[in-house]
Design a protein around this motif. Structure first.
Motif, PDB file in Angstrom:
ATOM      1  N   GLY A   1     -36.406 -33.726 -13.101  1.00 22.28           N
ATOM      2  CA  GLY A   1     -35.037 -34.012 -13.510  1.00 22.28           C
ATOM      3  C   GLY A   1     -34.808 -35.460 -13.889  1.00 22.28           C
ATOM      4  O   GLY A   1     -35.638 -36.097 -14.533  1.00 22.28           O
TER       5      GLY A   1
ATOM      6  N   SER B   1     -31.550 -21.180  -8.081  1.00 22.43           N
ATOM      7  CA  SER B   1     -32.408 -21.374  -9.241  1.00 22.43           C
ATOM      8  C   SER B   1     -33.049 -20.032  -9.588  1.00 22.43           C
ATOM      9  O   SER B   1     -32.730 -19.012  -8.970  1.00 22.43           O
ATOM     10  CB  SER B   1     -33.460 -22.457  -8.969  1.00 22.43           C
ATOM     11  OG  SER B   1     -34.029 -22.908 -10.176  1.00 22.43           O
TER      12      SER B   1
ATOM     13  N   HIS C   1     -45.437 -23.046 -13.183  1.00 22.98           N
ATOM     14  CA  HIS C   1     -44.103 -23.466 -12.741  1.00 22.98           C
ATOM     15  C   HIS C   1     -43.307 -24.064 -13.887  1.00 22.98           C
ATOM     16  O   HIS C   1     -43.818 -24.804 -14.725  1.00 22.98           O
ATOM     17  CB  HIS C   1     -44.171 -24.397 -11.530  1.00 22.98           C
ATOM     18  CG  HIS C   1     -44.599 -25.806 -11.772  1.00 22.98           C
ATOM     19  ND1 HIS C   1     -43.714 -26.810 -12.107  1.00 22.98           N
ATOM     20  CD2 HIS C   1     -45.813 -26.403 -11.689  1.00 22.98           C
ATOM     21  CE1 HIS C   1     -44.367 -27.960 -12.220  1.00 22.98           C
ATOM     22  NE2 HIS C   1     -45.641 -27.740 -11.980  1.00 22.98           N
TER      23      HIS C   1
ATOM     24  N   THR D   1     -30.685 -26.901 -11.836  1.00 23.21           N
ATOM     25  CA  THR D   1     -29.796 -27.609 -12.759  1.00 23.21           C
ATOM     26  C   THR D   1     -29.560 -26.795 -14.028  1.00 23.21           C
ATOM     27  O   THR D   1     -30.238 -25.800 -14.290  1.00 23.21           O
ATOM     28  CB  THR D   1     -30.385 -28.969 -13.151  1.00 23.21           C
ATOM     29  OG1 THR D   1     -31.616 -28.744 -13.871  1.00 23.21           O
ATOM     30  CG2 THR D   1     -30.661 -29.823 -11.928  1.00 23.21           C
TER      31      THR D   1
ATOM     32  N   THR E   1     -39.832 -21.318 -10.174  1.00 23.43           N
ATOM     33  CA  THR E   1     -39.043 -22.518  -9.956  1.00 23.43           C
ATOM     34  C   THR E   1     -39.503 -23.227  -8.685  1.00 23.43           C
ATOM     35  O   THR E   1     -40.272 -22.683  -7.884  1.00 23.43           O
ATOM     36  CB  THR E   1     -37.547 -22.168  -9.858  1.00 23.43           C
ATOM     37  OG1 THR E   1     -36.768 -23.378  -9.855  1.00 23.43           O
ATOM     38  CG2 THR E   1     -37.235 -21.385  -8.586  1.00 23.43           C
TER      39      THR E   1
ATOM     40  N   ASP F   1     -40.173 -25.727 -13.390  1.00 17.65           N
ATOM     41  CA  ASP F   1     -39.363 -26.881 -12.996  1.00 17.65           C
ATOM     42  C   ASP F   1     -40.123 -28.185 -13.135  1.00 17.65           C
ATOM     43  O   ASP F   1     -41.359 -28.213 -13.184  1.00 17.65           O
ATOM     44  CB  ASP F   1     -38.922 -26.730 -11.541  1.00 17.65           C
ATOM     45  CG  ASP F   1     -40.122 -26.710 -10.584  1.00 17.65           C
ATOM     46  OD1 ASP F   1     -40.988 -25.830 -10.759  1.00 17.65           O
ATOM     47  OD2 ASP F   1     -40.215 -27.583  -9.703  1.00 17.65           O
ATOM     48  N   HIS F   2     -39.369 -29.275 -13.179  1.00 14.93           N
ATOM     49  CA  HIS F   2     -39.936 -30.612 -13.006  1.00 14.93           C
ATOM     50  C   HIS F   2     -38.958 -31.429 -12.162  1.00 14.93           C
ATOM     51  O   HIS F   2     -38.259 -30.870 -11.331  1.00 14.93           O
ATOM     52  CB  HIS F   2     -40.277 -31.252 -14.354  1.00 14.93           C
ATOM     53  CG  HIS F   2     -41.179 -32.442 -14.213  1.00 14.93           C
ATOM     54  ND1 HIS F   2     -42.388 -32.373 -13.562  1.00 14.93           N
ATOM     55  CD2 HIS F   2     -41.036 -33.738 -14.589  1.00 14.93           C
ATOM     56  CE1 HIS F   2     -42.966 -33.567 -13.567  1.00 14.93           C
ATOM     57  NE2 HIS F   2     -42.159 -34.414 -14.172  1.00 14.93           N
TER      58      HIS F   2
ATOM     59  N   ARG G   1     -35.524 -30.523 -16.345  1.00 20.76           N
ATOM     60  CA  ARG G   1     -35.650 -29.183 -15.744  1.00 20.76           C
ATOM     61  C   ARG G   1     -35.683 -29.196 -14.211  1.00 20.76           C
ATOM     62  O   ARG G   1     -36.404 -28.420 -13.585  1.00 20.76           O
ATOM     63  CB  ARG G   1     -36.917 -28.458 -16.260  1.00 20.76           C
ATOM     64  CG  ARG G   1     -37.078 -28.429 -17.758  1.00 20.76           C
ATOM     65  CD  ARG G   1     -38.275 -27.588 -18.199  1.00 20.76           C
ATOM     66  NE  ARG G   1     -39.511 -27.922 -17.522  1.00 20.76           N
ATOM     67  CZ  ARG G   1     -40.299 -28.934 -17.848  1.00 20.76           C
ATOM     68  NH1 ARG G   1     -39.982 -29.753 -18.839  1.00 20.76           N
ATOM     69  NH2 ARG G   1     -41.430 -29.160 -17.181  1.00 20.76           N
ATOM     70  N   ASN G   2     -34.876 -30.046 -13.603  1.00 19.19           N
ATOM     71  CA  ASN G   2     -34.871 -30.064 -12.138  1.00 19.19           C
ATOM     72  C   ASN G   2     -34.382 -28.726 -11.596  1.00 19.19           C
ATOM     73  O   ASN G   2     -33.487 -28.088 -12.165  1.00 19.19           O
ATOM     74  CB  ASN G   2     -33.967 -31.190 -11.627  1.00 19.19           C
ATOM     75  CG  ASN G   2     -34.264 -31.553 -10.189  1.00 19.19           C
ATOM     76  OD1 ASN G   2     -35.175 -31.013  -9.561  1.00 19.19           O
ATOM     77  ND2 ASN G   2     -33.499 -32.473  -9.647  1.00 19.19           N
ATOM     78  N   THR G   3     -34.967 -28.288 -10.509  1.00 23.18           N
ATOM     79  CA  THR G   3     -34.639 -27.008  -9.891  1.00 23.18           C
ATOM     80  C   THR G   3     -33.138 -26.873  -9.664  1.00 23.18           C
ATOM     81  O   THR G   3     -32.506 -27.752  -9.086  1.00 23.18           O
ATOM     82  CB  THR G   3     -35.372 -26.883  -8.545  1.00 23.18           C
ATOM     83  OG1 THR G   3     -36.775 -27.001  -8.768  1.00 23.18           O
ATOM     84  CG2 THR G   3     -35.075 -25.548  -7.879  1.00 23.18           C
TER      85      THR G   3
ATOM     86  N   HIS H   1     -32.686 -26.636 -16.112  1.00 23.22           N
ATOM     87  CA  HIS H   1     -33.616 -25.583 -15.688  1.00 23.22           C
ATOM     88  C   HIS H   1     -33.126 -24.220 -16.137  1.00 23.22           C
ATOM     89  O   HIS H   1     -33.924 -23.374 -16.575  1.00 23.22           O
ATOM     90  CB  HIS H   1     -33.794 -25.615 -14.166  1.00 23.22           C
ATOM     91  CG  HIS H   1     -34.848 -24.672 -13.669  1.00 23.22           C
ATOM     92  ND1 HIS H   1     -34.614 -23.319 -13.504  1.00 23.22           N
ATOM     93  CD2 HIS H   1     -36.138 -24.874 -13.319  1.00 23.22           C
ATOM     94  CE1 HIS H   1     -35.717 -22.739 -13.066  1.00 23.22           C
ATOM     95  NE2 HIS H   1     -36.655 -23.655 -12.949  1.00 23.22           N
ATOM     96  N   ARG H   2     -31.830 -23.972 -16.062  1.00 23.02           N
ATOM     97  CA  ARG H   2     -31.292 -22.677 -16.506  1.00 23.02           C
ATOM     98  C   ARG H   2     -31.544 -22.462 -18.003  1.00 23.02           C
ATOM     99  O   ARG H   2     -31.869 -21.347 -18.439  1.00 23.02           O
ATOM    100  CB  ARG H   2     -29.800 -22.597 -16.187  1.00 23.02           C
ATOM    101  CG  ARG H   2     -29.505 -22.311 -14.721  1.00 23.02           C
ATOM    102  CD  ARG H   2     -28.042 -22.034 -14.482  1.00 23.02           C
ATOM    103  NE  ARG H   2     -27.242 -23.249 -14.556  1.00 23.02           N
ATOM    104  CZ  ARG H   2     -27.045 -24.085 -13.529  1.00 23.02           C
ATOM    105  NH1 ARG H   2     -27.607 -23.831 -12.362  1.00 23.02           N
ATOM    106  NH2 ARG H   2     -26.304 -25.159 -13.673  1.00 23.02           N
TER     107      ARG H   2
END
Length: 537
Positions: free
Chosen positions: A322, A293, A317, A57, A370, A319-320, A53-55, A60-61
Motif C-alpha cells: 500500500g 478483504s 498473492h 483497501t 490476499t 496484495d502488497h 494493493r494493501n489488504t 486491492h478491491r
C-alpha cells in the motif's frame, strides 16, 4: 535473352530457402509468447492508481475485480463463495508510537529506547497495553525434538521475555528449521514453556532489507484473521524486533556481547544461553479496526470422470504494502515483482490454456490470495476454509516474486526434496533445457514465507518456484541488489528493468508443470523422509 547458368539456379534456390526460413522464423516468433501480455497485467496491477494493493483497501478491491474479470475472460468457472470472491474477515492494528514505549531497567538505572531506531514493537502478536518482565537469552530460541535440539534445556523462561538470534542452527535441515522458526510454531513452544514474549535480533548477514528501510514498515497496519480459532499467537503478550546495530543494549551486564554471539553463529558453534540482568518495561497503544478483504478463486474443470473432482491449486498473492513512508519522495509501494508478477503469470496461464484448448484430467483451482504480506492470512484462511472439498485438493504450485531479472537457465524449486512433485518439476525443467535446484539459501526461510506453506500445513504437497542462480554468479549479484534496493520499496514499480522473455519462458514452464500434475495417474505424495509427511491427511 540471357540464358540461366548453374550459378543462377543456386542463387535462386538460396533465395527461396532464405525466404522460407525467414517466414518460418517469423511465424514461430509470432507463436512464441514474449511476455507482452504478461507485462500488460502488471501494468494494471502495479499502477499508482491501485495505491499498492494493501489488504482491505479500495486498491486491492480494484485488483481483485480485475483478476475476476480476467478469470471470466479465460473461461474459468467461479469458485468463491460470492462468485469469484471469498471474503476474508480481518482485524487491522496500528501502533500509536506517541503513546508507546520500550525501556530497559537495570540496577544502574533505566535506559529508554527509541522506537524505529533501537527496536520496534511488532503487531503480529497483539501486544499487551503494559508489560514488565525479566529477559533471558536463549540462543536461536528453538526447540526441535526431532533433531535432538533444545535451546531451552535447563533455562527458566516462565513469565519472561525470550531474547534470541533469528535464524536456524546449521545442523538442522532447511525445511525443518524453517517450519520450526515460523511464528505459530515458535509461539506454541514458548507458550508451553510459560514465556510471555519475544525479542528477535536478526543476523545482519541474513537480512533481506537493511534496518533503516525495514523499520519504515512499522507504522503500516498489521493484520490478523478475525476468526479466534485461527489466532496463533498462543497468548504471547509482546513481540519485539531489534536493530542489530544496537543489540548490545539488550545484553548489557550479561557478560556476553553480540559480536561474540555472531562469531559463534558464523563458526557453526552452539550459542550461549543465559539470564540477562535487565527488566523490560513496555507500553503499547494500538488502534484496532475490522477489515474485509478478498481471495479470488476460479476453476478450470477437469475432463477425466474419475479425476475431475480432484484439484491442483495454483496460488499467488494479490496484495502488497500500500502507501507507506516515502523513499526518495515516493510513498506508493507498487509491488510489481512482489507479486503482481505472480498474479500476471496466473492470468497468462489461464488464458493460454483456454487458447490452446488443452484438456486436463484433473481440475485446476486458481487462487489469488490476499494478506500474504500480513502473514499468509488469505492462504491460511483458504487452506482451512476451502471453497471446494478439502480432501480433494491434491497439490499446490505457488508463484511469488519469481524475479525475471535475467535469462531462465536455472529453476529454484522450494520443496524439491519433500514430495514427488519435485520430480515433476525437475522433469519439466529438463524438457525445456533448464536445470533445477533446491533452496540455495535455507537461512532465509523462504519455504515458510509464502502461501505454499499454508497448504503444506494442512497436508497438501506443495512447491514454490523462482528463477534460480548459482553461488557467486552474476545472476546472484543482480538478485541480491534487487533485494537490497527494491524489495518492499516503492522502487519495485513499473520503471525497473525486467527480462520479459525470461518471464514468458517461466510462465510456459509453470503451465507445463500444472498440466503434468493435473494429468498424473496418482496423487502426489510426501516422501517418507520428509518432516512434512506428518501433516498428510
Amino acid at each position: 535473352m540471357k540464358l540461366w547458368q548453374p550459378i543462377d539456379l543456386v542463387r535462386a534456390a538460396l533465395v527461396v530457402v532464405i525466404v522460407v526460413v525467414a517466414v518460418t522464423a517469423s511465424a514461430e516468433a509470432a507463436d512464441k509468447p514474449d511476455g507482452t501480455r504478461w507485462w500488460s497485467h502488471i501494468r494494471f496491477l502495479a499502477d499508482d492508481a491501485l495505491e499498492g494493493r494493501n489488504t482491505g483497501t479500495e486498491g486491492h478491491r480494484k485488483a481483485a475485480a480485475y483478476v475476476a474479470e480476467e478469470f471470466a475472460k479465460a473461461g474459468l468457472k467461479p469458485a468463491g463463495l460470492d462468485g469469484y470472491f471469498q471474503p476474508v474477515q480481518l482485524i487491522s492494528s496500528e501502533i500509536d508510537e506517541s503513546r508507546s514505549s520500550l525501556s530497559l531497567v537495570r540496577a544502574a538505572g533505566t535506559e529508554p529506547l527509541t522506537l524505529g531506531e533501537d527496536a520496534n514493537i511488532g503487531l503480529r502478536v497483539d501486544p499487551a497495553p503494559a508489560l514488565d518482565a525479566e529477559l533471558v537469552f536463549a540462543g536461536y530460541g528453538l526447540s526441535i525434538p526431532e533433531a535432538g535440539y533444545d535451546d531451552f534445556q535447563g533455562l527458566d523462561v516462565r513469565g519472561k521475555v525470550v531474547v534470541y538470534l533469528a535464524g536456524p542452527p546449521p545442523s538442522i535441515p532447511g525445511p525443518l528449521a524453517a517450519h520450526m522458526q515460523s511464528a505459530h510454531e515458535r509461539a506454541s513452544v514458548l507458550s508451553r514453556l510459560g514465556a510471555i514474549g519475544t525479542v528477535a535480533i536478526p543476523n545482519p548477514k541474513n537480512m533481506d532489507i537493511p534496518w533503516e528501510r525495514s523499520t519504515l514498515a512499522r507504522l503500516m497496519p498489521a493484520m490478523r484473521l478475525a476468526d479466534p480459532a485461527l489466532d496463533e499467537s498462543f497468548g504471547l503478550k509482546i513481540g519485539i524486533a531489534v536493530n542489530p546495530a544496537h543489540a548490545d543494549k539488550w545484553l548489557a551486564g550479561s557478560g556476553h556481547t553480540f559480536q561474540e554471539i555472531l562469531e559463534a553463529a558464523d563458526a557453526g558453534k552452539p550459542l550461549p544461553h543465559f539470564p540477562i540482568p535487565t527488566r523490560l518495561e513496555a507500553k503499547a497503544a494500538v488502534k484496532r479496526a475490522p477489515v474485509e478483504s478478498q481471495n479470488v478463486a476460479a476453476v478450470l474443470p477437469g475432463s477425466d470422470p474419475r479425476l475431475k473432482e480432484e484439484y491442483v491449486v495454483f496460488s499467488a498473492h494479490l496484495d502488497h504494502l500500500g502507501i507507506g513512508k516515502p523513499i526518495d519522495g515516493d510513498a506508493i509501494y507498487n509491488g510489481a515483482m512482489d507479486n503482481a508478477a505472480g498474479i500476471a503469470t496466473m492470468l497468462e496461464i489461464a488464458t493460454s490454456l483456454k487458447e490452446s484448448g488443452t484438456a486436463l484430467r484433473r481440475s485446476v483451482l486458481f487462487v489469488a490470495v490476499t494478506g500474504e504480506e500480513k502473514g499468509l492470512l488469505g492462504s491460511r484462511y483458504f487452506a482451512t476454509h476451502p471453497t471446494v472439498d478439502a480432501r480433494k485438493i491434491i497439490a499446490d504450485i505457488n508463484v511469488d516474486m519469481f524475479l525475471p531479472l535475467f535469462p531462465l537457465k536455472l529453476l529454484t524449486v522450494y520443496g524439491l526434496n519433500e514430495s514427488d512433485l519435485g520430480e515433476d518439476a525437475t522433469a519439466v525443467a529438463e524438457s525445456v533445457g533448464v536445470a533445477s535446484q533446491a533452496d540455495p539459501e535455507p537461512k532465509r526461510n523462504l519455504f515458510i514465507r509464502s502461501d505454499q506453506y499454508s497448504f503444506i500445513r494442512v497436508g497438501v504437497p506443495s512447491l514454490a518456484l523462482k528463477l534460480g542462480f548459482g553461488k557467486g554468479s552474476p545472476e546472484e549479484r543482480i538478485a541480491k541488489e534487487w533485494l537490497t534496493k527494491r524489495y518492499h520499496a516503492p522502487s519495485d514499480d513499473l520503471n525497473q528493468p525486467v527480462d520479459k522473455q525470461a518471464a514468458a519462458e517461466f510462465n510456459a514452464l509453470v503451465a507445463k508443470l500444472l498440466e503434468r500434475v493435473a494429468n498424473r495417474d496418482e496423487r502426489p505424495r510426501w516422501k517418507d523422509d520428509s518432516f512434512f509427511k506428518r501433516f498428510a491427511k
